[in-house]
Write an enzyme that holds these catalytic residues in place. Sequence first.
Site, PDB file in Angstrom:
ATOM      1  N   LYS A   1       0.821  -1.092  -0.124  1.00 51.59           N
ATOM      2  CA  LYS A   1       0.002   0.178  -0.024  1.00 51.59           C
ATOM      3  C   LYS A   1       0.683   1.167  -0.006  1.00 51.59           C
ATOM      4  O   LYS A   1       0.822   2.250  -0.765  1.00 51.59           O
ATOM      5  CB  LYS A   1      -0.823   0.076   1.047  1.00 51.59           C
ATOM      6  CG  LYS A   1      -2.129  -1.088   1.316  1.00 51.59           C
ATOM      7  CD  LYS A   1      -2.846  -0.935   2.588  1.00 51.59           C
ATOM      8  CE  LYS A   1      -3.878  -2.052   2.449  1.00 51.59           C
ATOM      9  NZ  LYS A   1      -4.774  -2.312   4.013  1.00 51.59           N
TER      10      LYS A   1
ATOM     11  N   ALA B   1      -0.991   0.941   6.508  1.00 49.94           N
ATOM     12  CA  ALA B   1      -1.307   0.157   7.553  1.00 49.94           C
ATOM     13  C   ALA B   1      -2.324  -1.160   7.055  1.00 49.94           C
ATOM     14  O   ALA B   1      -3.027  -0.943   6.214  1.00 49.94           O
ATOM     15  CB  ALA B   1      -1.794   0.425   8.742  1.00 49.94           C
ATOM     16  N   ASP B   2      -2.020  -2.253   7.591  1.00 51.74           N
ATOM     17  CA  ASP B   2      -2.824  -3.347   7.151  1.00 51.74           C
ATOM     18  C   ASP B   2      -3.351  -4.093   8.570  1.00 51.74           C
ATOM     19  O   ASP B   2      -2.307  -4.416   9.244  1.00 51.74           O
ATOM     20  CB  ASP B   2      -2.537  -4.410   6.157  1.00 51.74           C
ATOM     21  CG  ASP B   2      -3.689  -5.491   5.746  1.00 51.74           C
ATOM     22  OD1 ASP B   2      -4.561  -4.819   4.763  1.00 51.74           O
ATOM     23  OD2 ASP B   2      -3.795  -6.382   5.907  1.00 51.74           O
ATOM     24  N   THR B   3      -4.503  -4.151   8.978  1.00 47.34           N
ATOM     25  CA  THR B   3      -4.942  -4.852  10.154  1.00 47.34           C
ATOM     26  C   THR B   3      -5.617  -6.192   9.719  1.00 47.34           C
ATOM     27  O   THR B   3      -6.655  -6.242   9.234  1.00 47.34           O
ATOM     28  CB  THR B   3      -5.914  -4.268  10.910  1.00 47.34           C
ATOM     29  OG1 THR B   3      -5.091  -2.948  11.151  1.00 47.34           O
ATOM     30  CG2 THR B   3      -6.195  -4.594  12.119  1.00 47.34           C
TER      31      THR B   3
ATOM     32  N   GLY C   1       0.266  -4.544  10.516  1.00 43.65           N
ATOM     33  CA  GLY C   1       1.525  -4.109   9.979  1.00 43.65           C
ATOM     34  C   GLY C   1       1.538  -2.693   9.538  1.00 43.65           C
ATOM     35  O   GLY C   1       0.480  -2.283   8.839  1.00 43.65           O
TER      36      GLY C   1
END
Length: 187
Positions: free
Chosen positions: A48, A64-66, A101
């Site tokens: 991203k 971010a990635d959750t 992340g």
Amino acid sequence: MIILASSSPRRREILGKFFDIKVYPSEIDERSNARSPKERALDLARKKALAVHSRFPNDTIVAADTIVVLDGEVLGKPKSEREARVMLEKLSGKVHSVITGYCIIHNGKVVGGVEETKVKFRNLSEDLIEWYLSTEEWKDKAGSYGIQGYASIFVEWIQGDYYNVVGLPIKVVVELIKLGFKPRPKR
């Protein structure tokens, strides 16, 4: 300028408390070949950030990635109310991990990391799950819940960063400043 590579209103709110930001959602394929949930979250955050950085190479990019993980199973964003119900039933009475992340790009530096927070849900009755589903708050949320909203009543305890569960650990902002990234503070 700080650019948030996300359409998440929750991430925008968290980062926007500290800095003047612009939002430019990344349009990436969210599939990953990473082996572990932590590697997957970091891989997607990095993809991203890099996608948005290619459009704004002179700005600071935050992405971010959750994901939610229960007993090794990744619980992503539900595609339907039925899928959301199944996820909430699985989470009921159990401890799960919320993994975010994150990736920050500034002046050619790429910094990434992973935060993990443990969350214990109380036992959820069928009526409570049905009520929650009727709020539609489950939509577009990993694990089918938003801890900052109605689902706060599901939580028995939390171990780690609350904002990580919301979608962007405060650590991201701290790392940004600590590593010499000097964005302008919000006035």
